[in-house]
Design an enzyme around this catalytic site. Sequence first.
Site, PDB file in Angstrom:
ATOM      1  N   HIS A   1      -4.893 -13.436  11.415  1.00 42.71           N
ATOM      2  CA  HIS A   1      -4.255 -13.268  10.105  1.00 42.71           C
ATOM      3  C   HIS A   1      -4.475 -11.883   9.505  1.00 42.71           C
ATOM      4  O   HIS A   1      -3.551 -11.294   8.953  1.00 42.71           O
ATOM      5  CB  HIS A   1      -4.825 -14.334   9.169  1.00 42.71           C
ATOM      6  CG  HIS A   1      -4.279 -14.313   7.781  1.00 42.71           C
ATOM      7  ND1 HIS A   1      -2.948 -14.529   7.502  1.00 42.71           N
ATOM      8  CD2 HIS A   1      -4.884 -14.116   6.569  1.00 42.71           C
ATOM      9  CE1 HIS A   1      -2.749 -14.472   6.189  1.00 42.71           C
ATOM     10  NE2 HIS A   1      -3.913 -14.201   5.611  1.00 42.71           N
TER      11      HIS A   1
ATOM     12  N   HIS B   1      -6.747 -17.199   9.994  1.00 43.22           N
ATOM     13  CA  HIS B   1      -6.442 -18.094   8.871  1.00 43.22           C
ATOM     14  C   HIS B   1      -6.571 -19.525   9.369  1.00 43.22           C
ATOM     15  O   HIS B   1      -6.017 -19.869  10.421  1.00 43.22           O
ATOM     16  CB  HIS B   1      -5.027 -17.842   8.341  1.00 43.22           C
ATOM     17  CG  HIS B   1      -4.825 -18.429   6.970  1.00 43.22           C
ATOM     18  ND1 HIS B   1      -4.788 -19.780   6.741  1.00 43.22           N
ATOM     19  CD2 HIS B   1      -4.692 -17.835   5.761  1.00 43.22           C
ATOM     20  CE1 HIS B   1      -4.623 -19.997   5.440  1.00 43.22           C
ATOM     21  NE2 HIS B   1      -4.560 -18.829   4.820  1.00 43.22           N
TER      22      HIS B   1
ATOM     23  N   ARG C   1     -12.832 -18.632   4.372  1.00 47.30           N
ATOM     24  CA  ARG C   1     -11.954 -19.078   5.464  1.00 47.30           C
ATOM     25  C   ARG C   1     -12.563 -18.951   6.861  1.00 47.30           C
ATOM     26  O   ARG C   1     -12.162 -19.687   7.756  1.00 47.30           O
ATOM     27  CB  ARG C   1     -10.594 -18.405   5.384  1.00 47.30           C
ATOM     28  CG  ARG C   1     -10.576 -16.940   5.491  1.00 47.30           C
ATOM     29  CD  ARG C   1      -9.148 -16.423   5.427  1.00 47.30           C
ATOM     30  NE  ARG C   1      -8.450 -16.847   4.211  1.00 47.30           N
ATOM     31  CZ  ARG C   1      -7.477 -16.146   3.639  1.00 47.30           C
ATOM     32  NH1 ARG C   1      -7.093 -15.021   4.174  1.00 47.30           N
ATOM     33  NH2 ARG C   1      -6.882 -16.578   2.569  1.00 47.30           N
TER      34      ARG C   1
ATOM     35  N   ARG D   1     -12.704 -10.923   4.672  1.00 47.44           N
ATOM     36  CA  ARG D   1     -12.056 -10.664   3.377  1.00 47.44           C
ATOM     37  C   ARG D   1     -11.937 -11.933   2.546  1.00 47.44           C
ATOM     38  O   ARG D   1     -11.568 -12.999   3.050  1.00 47.44           O
ATOM     39  CB  ARG D   1     -10.657 -10.105   3.612  1.00 47.44           C
ATOM     40  CG  ARG D   1      -9.838  -9.941   2.348  1.00 47.44           C
ATOM     41  CD  ARG D   1      -8.455  -9.424   2.667  1.00 47.44           C
ATOM     42  NE  ARG D   1      -7.723 -10.339   3.509  1.00 47.44           N
ATOM     43  CZ  ARG D   1      -6.790 -11.183   3.076  1.00 47.44           C
ATOM     44  NH1 ARG D   1      -6.471 -11.230   1.793  1.00 47.44           N
ATOM     45  NH2 ARG D   1      -6.158 -11.969   3.908  1.00 47.44           N
TER      46      ARG D   1
ATOM     47  N   GLN E   1       1.603 -15.350   0.436  1.00 45.13           N
ATOM     48  CA  GLN E   1       1.912 -16.601  -0.263  1.00 45.13           C
ATOM     49  C   GLN E   1       1.008 -16.808  -1.463  1.00 45.13           C
ATOM     50  O   GLN E   1       1.455 -16.868  -2.605  1.00 45.13           O
ATOM     51  CB  GLN E   1       1.734 -17.781   0.710  1.00 45.13           C
ATOM     52  CG  GLN E   1       2.747 -17.811   1.829  1.00 45.13           C
ATOM     53  CD  GLN E   1       2.615 -19.062   2.693  1.00 45.13           C
ATOM     54  OE1 GLN E   1       1.623 -19.782   2.644  1.00 45.13           O
ATOM     55  NE2 GLN E   1       3.631 -19.324   3.506  1.00 45.13           N
TER      56      GLN E   1
ATOM     57  N   ALA F   1       0.835  -1.210   0.000  1.00 45.14           N
ATOM     58  CA  ALA F   1       0.000   0.000   0.000  1.00 45.14           C
ATOM     59  C   ALA F   1       0.870   1.260   0.000  1.00 45.14           C
ATOM     60  O   ALA F   1       0.662   2.171  -0.819  1.00 45.14           O
ATOM     61  CB  ALA F   1      -0.916  -0.012   1.225  1.00 45.14           C
TER      62      ALA F   1
ATOM     63  N   THR G   1       3.529  -7.717   3.562  1.00 40.41           N
ATOM     64  CA  THR G   1       3.528  -7.900   2.108  1.00 40.41           C
ATOM     65  C   THR G   1       4.491  -8.992   1.668  1.00 40.41           C
ATOM     66  O   THR G   1       4.127  -9.880   0.894  1.00 40.41           O
ATOM     67  CB  THR G   1       3.841  -6.562   1.396  1.00 40.41           C
ATOM     68  OG1 THR G   1       2.782  -5.650   1.707  1.00 40.41           O
ATOM     69  CG2 THR G   1       3.948  -6.738  -0.111  1.00 40.41           C
TER      70      THR G   1
HETATM   71  P1  FAD Z   1       2.340  -4.220   5.278  1.00 34.72           P
HETATM   72  O1  FAD Z   1       2.839  -4.948   4.111  1.00 34.72           O
HETATM   73  O2  FAD Z   1       2.189  -4.975   6.555  1.00 34.72           O
HETATM   74  O3  FAD Z   1       3.310  -2.994   5.513  1.00 34.72           O
HETATM   75  C1  FAD Z   1       3.167  -2.163   6.641  1.00 34.72           C
HETATM   76  C2  FAD Z   1       4.385  -1.286   6.736  1.00 34.72           C
HETATM   77  O4  FAD Z   1       4.210  -0.313   7.753  1.00 34.72           O
HETATM   78  C3  FAD Z   1       5.657  -2.023   7.088  1.00 34.72           C
HETATM   79  O5  FAD Z   1       6.692  -1.473   6.307  1.00 34.72           O
HETATM   80  C4  FAD Z   1       5.862  -1.691   8.566  1.00 34.72           C
HETATM   81  O6  FAD Z   1       7.198  -1.780   8.998  1.00 34.72           O
HETATM   82  C5  FAD Z   1       5.373  -0.275   8.568  1.00 34.72           C
HETATM   83  N1  FAD Z   1       4.976   0.242   9.881  1.00 34.72           N
HETATM   84  C6  FAD Z   1       4.156  -0.300  10.797  1.00 34.72           C
HETATM   85  N2  FAD Z   1       4.022   0.520  11.850  1.00 34.72           N
HETATM   86  C7  FAD Z   1       4.759   1.616  11.587  1.00 34.72           C
HETATM   87  C8  FAD Z   1       5.043   2.821  12.282  1.00 34.72           C
HETATM   88  N3  FAD Z   1       4.525   3.093  13.485  1.00 34.72           N
HETATM   89  N4  FAD Z   1       5.867   3.724  11.721  1.00 34.72           N
HETATM   90  C9  FAD Z   1       6.436   3.487  10.517  1.00 34.72           C
HETATM   91  N5  FAD Z   1       6.200   2.371   9.809  1.00 34.72           N
HETATM   92  C10 FAD Z   1       5.376   1.449  10.331  1.00 34.72           C
HETATM   93  N6  FAD Z   1      -2.944 -11.061   1.047  1.00 34.72           N
HETATM   94  C11 FAD Z   1      -3.206 -11.347  -0.232  1.00 34.72           C
HETATM   95  O7  FAD Z   1      -3.883 -10.569  -0.917  1.00 34.72           O
HETATM   96  N7  FAD Z   1      -2.705 -12.490  -0.795  1.00 34.72           N
HETATM   97  C12 FAD Z   1      -1.959 -13.377  -0.108  1.00 34.72           C
HETATM   98  O8  FAD Z   1      -1.524 -14.368  -0.639  1.00 34.72           O
HETATM   99  C13 FAD Z   1      -1.681 -13.098   1.259  1.00 34.72           C
HETATM  100  N8  FAD Z   1      -0.930 -13.952   2.009  1.00 34.72           N
HETATM  101  C14 FAD Z   1      -0.566 -13.572   3.266  1.00 34.72           C
HETATM  102  C15 FAD Z   1       0.322 -14.375   3.986  1.00 34.72           C
HETATM  103  C16 FAD Z   1       0.773 -13.961   5.227  1.00 34.72           C
HETATM  104  C17 FAD Z   1       1.731 -14.824   6.002  1.00 34.72           C
HETATM  105  C18 FAD Z   1       0.335 -12.733   5.771  1.00 34.72           C
HETATM  106  C19 FAD Z   1       0.812 -12.256   7.107  1.00 34.72           C
HETATM  107  C20 FAD Z   1      -0.581 -11.944   5.070  1.00 34.72           C
HETATM  108  C21 FAD Z   1      -1.022 -12.363   3.816  1.00 34.72           C
HETATM  109  N9  FAD Z   1      -1.908 -11.582   3.079  1.00 34.72           N
HETATM  110  C22 FAD Z   1      -2.183 -11.904   1.789  1.00 34.72           C
HETATM  111  C23 FAD Z   1      -2.340 -10.275   3.586  1.00 34.72           C
HETATM  112  C24 FAD Z   1      -1.468  -9.209   2.952  1.00 34.72           C
HETATM  113  O9  FAD Z   1      -0.147  -9.676   2.842  1.00 34.72           O
HETATM  114  C25 FAD Z   1      -1.443  -7.938   3.759  1.00 34.72           C
HETATM  115  O10 FAD Z   1      -2.747  -7.583   4.143  1.00 34.72           O
HETATM  116  C26 FAD Z   1      -0.855  -6.809   2.921  1.00 34.72           C
HETATM  117  O11 FAD Z   1       0.432  -7.168   2.475  1.00 34.72           O
HETATM  118  C27 FAD Z   1      -0.809  -5.549   3.734  1.00 34.72           C
HETATM  119  O12 FAD Z   1      -0.079  -4.598   3.016  1.00 34.72           O
HETATM  120  P2  FAD Z   1       0.144  -3.178   3.663  1.00 34.72           P
HETATM  121  O13 FAD Z   1       0.978  -2.419   2.721  1.00 34.72           O
HETATM  122  O14 FAD Z   1      -1.164  -2.630   4.076  1.00 34.72           O
HETATM  123  O15 FAD Z   1       0.939  -3.501   5.023  1.00 34.72           O
HETATM  124  C1  SIN Z   2      -3.032 -17.637   1.766  1.00 32.13           C
HETATM  125  O1  SIN Z   2      -2.137 -17.805   0.933  1.00 32.13           O
HETATM  126  O2  SIN Z   2      -3.727 -18.560   2.204  1.00 32.13           O
HETATM  127  C2  SIN Z   2      -3.300 -16.278   2.271  1.00 32.13           C
HETATM  128  C3  SIN Z   2      -4.065 -15.560   1.270  1.00 32.13           C
HETATM  129  C4  SIN Z   2      -4.657 -14.310   1.831  1.00 32.13           C
HETATM  130  O3  SIN Z   2      -4.552 -14.026   3.010  1.00 32.13           O
HETATM  131  O4  SIN Z   2      -5.263 -13.594   1.026  1.00 32.13           O
END
Ligand code: FAD
Ligand code: SIN
Length: 535
Positions: free
Chosen positions: A352, A244, A293, A387, A56, A24, A52
């Site tokens: 999750h 999850h 899920r 979701r 998987q 994001a 992010t």
């Molecule tokens: P993030 O990628 O979590 O990034 C947040 C950022 O904010 C990080 O850089 C962190 O260090 C920073 N941050 C946090 N607090 C602060 C602060 N106070 N000050 C400064 N920086 C800060 N979704 C899917 O669509 N498909 C999938 O296959 C999938 N698989 C997943 C598998 C796992 C194991 C997990 C945990 C999640 C999965 N998800 C999946 C969900 C998805 O990965 C996340 O919802 C998504 O990546 C969130 O993106 P984001 O940019 O909002 O946050």
């Molecule tokens: C997964 O790979 O099962 C996670 C997918 C997701 O959280 O969207």
Amino acid sequence: MKLRAGEPGWTVQADVIVIGSGVAGLTTALNLRAGGLSVLLVTKSHIDEGSTKWAQGGIAAALGPGDTPGQHKKDTLIAGAGLCDTDAVDVLVSEGPEAVRRLIARGAVFDKSETGEIALTREGGHLRNRILHAGGDATGAEVSRALLAAVQNDAGIEVIEHALAIDALLSETGSVCGVTLHVIGAGSRDGVGRALARAVVIATGGLGQVYSQTTNPSVSTGDGVALALRAGAAVADVEFIQFHPTVLWRDSSTGGQQPLISEAVRGEGALLLNHRGERFMVGKHPLAELAPRDIVAKEIFSQIKESGSQHVWLDATAIKDFRERFPTIYSSCKANGIDPTSQLIPVSPASHYASGGVLVDLNGQTTVPGLYACGETACTGAHGANRLASNSLLEGLVFGARISTHILAHLPDQSQPSANQGSDFLLSPTIELPLQLAMSQGAGVMRSENSLKETLSVLQQLSEYTTTEPSLEAWEASNLYLLATAIVQAALVRTESRGSHWRTDFPDTSDQWHKRIIQNLDRTGKWHSSTEEVK
Ligand code: FAD
Ligand code: SIN
């Protein structure tokens, strides 16, 4: 209201501050730069930390033959259990395919089928093959790699790592004009400082660390949601924490981030078995193991409770080329002494994803002027009560682009922080573990009035443990406390079961509850709650 911290010792300025370097934050920063603005991207740890890179399964987008945004919408609405904002879903599914093409143009490489087309798989709740994946089960790592490379190649985006955003800075009129930061750095930008900007985008990811076992990394302490609450912004749908269903079970005493066994493994044919070796999802939902899920998590939880065992089994032995298709999962199983090609994998649910968060409109604007939220931190309403798998990376891509467009068209002049930023508080880091255990015990997959009231009373006791010594751990613990309180309060109010919110004392879904619960904090730290009909 703000967290106790030292006086800012330095100042930095940009047109826009983006907090967080996941899908994001990176997408928003790149699009803002494409519009010519200066961007300061701050991130709490190393730049690639966050959920992010752990993703998987993949990214959902209606790109395959026979698939349409309309079908993707249908599946998203079903998973969302009646609480999705249909306008937000329309935006997500209709702008999704183009957002994925832009990501590919930025350098992300997805797995291909034998005929050279992008390979599409399926996950729970999807009636079409529409999940793009990379490196088999390393989709997030590839998305992160491609976006980071683009950001690092852009001299107009200044990145500060190890920079924890503490609080928003508010102007006299109540708009956001910057943030306070704590940087572990060298030279002039070390310790607490302030970053001024004409708009601030929170993209701090999820809050999985509110629970004792989670798929989320350690940085996922919901800082952005807590920061927004303290700035006066509204949050919504926070009771809908997605558990999850298939997280590798190691030992009930292992806390923190746990290895995920992607839903895509079930998408490729793996079966869930109970302690008697029987499939238990058949007859529970037409999609059996590939039901949404929340339904699978609840059934696993019931099986675990009924049998007294601590996990169920996932049988992936029939998947050909498991090692090649799921290299990350293969390695984490092997590291834990399991060969998934010949042995059953012990799995149980863990926290999750936060389907709710900071309430935003279709342009990512929060209820506080100048403050935007994107990605898992935000509640666009696209996920409703649960979701749909792989809609999260997509949401970061789609709404990151929309926020940038909106900021580019509406950027105000820089205003100055008011001299009075409100009273402060800080809780001791020692509350973190008891808070996580209480949340898992009383506000987890299944909740009831009793369990939630007990959890609330533990939280009230923990709020007595204040400290005068600011530290990273104390800021995070204080944020976890605010979020846990918001989750439990909303879960108590919602006297029904819907999506990922399952009340054992109110097992049915109620038409009365076709509403979202909205909460905010006033300047004195008092909570306010209201409900709003969902369109
Ligand atoms: P993030 O990628 O979590 O990034 C947040 C950022 O904010 C990080 O850089 C962190 O260090 C920073 N941050 C946090 N607090 C602060 C602060 N106070 N000050 C400064 N920086 C800060 N979704 C899917 O669509 N498909 C999938 O296959 C999938 N698989 C997943 C598998 C796992 C194991 C997990 C945990 C999640 C999965 N998800 C999946 C969900 C998805 O990965 C996340 O919802 C998504 O990546 C969130 O993106 P984001 O940019 O909002 O946050
Ligand atoms: C997964 O790979 O099962 C996670 C997918 C997701 O959280 O969207």
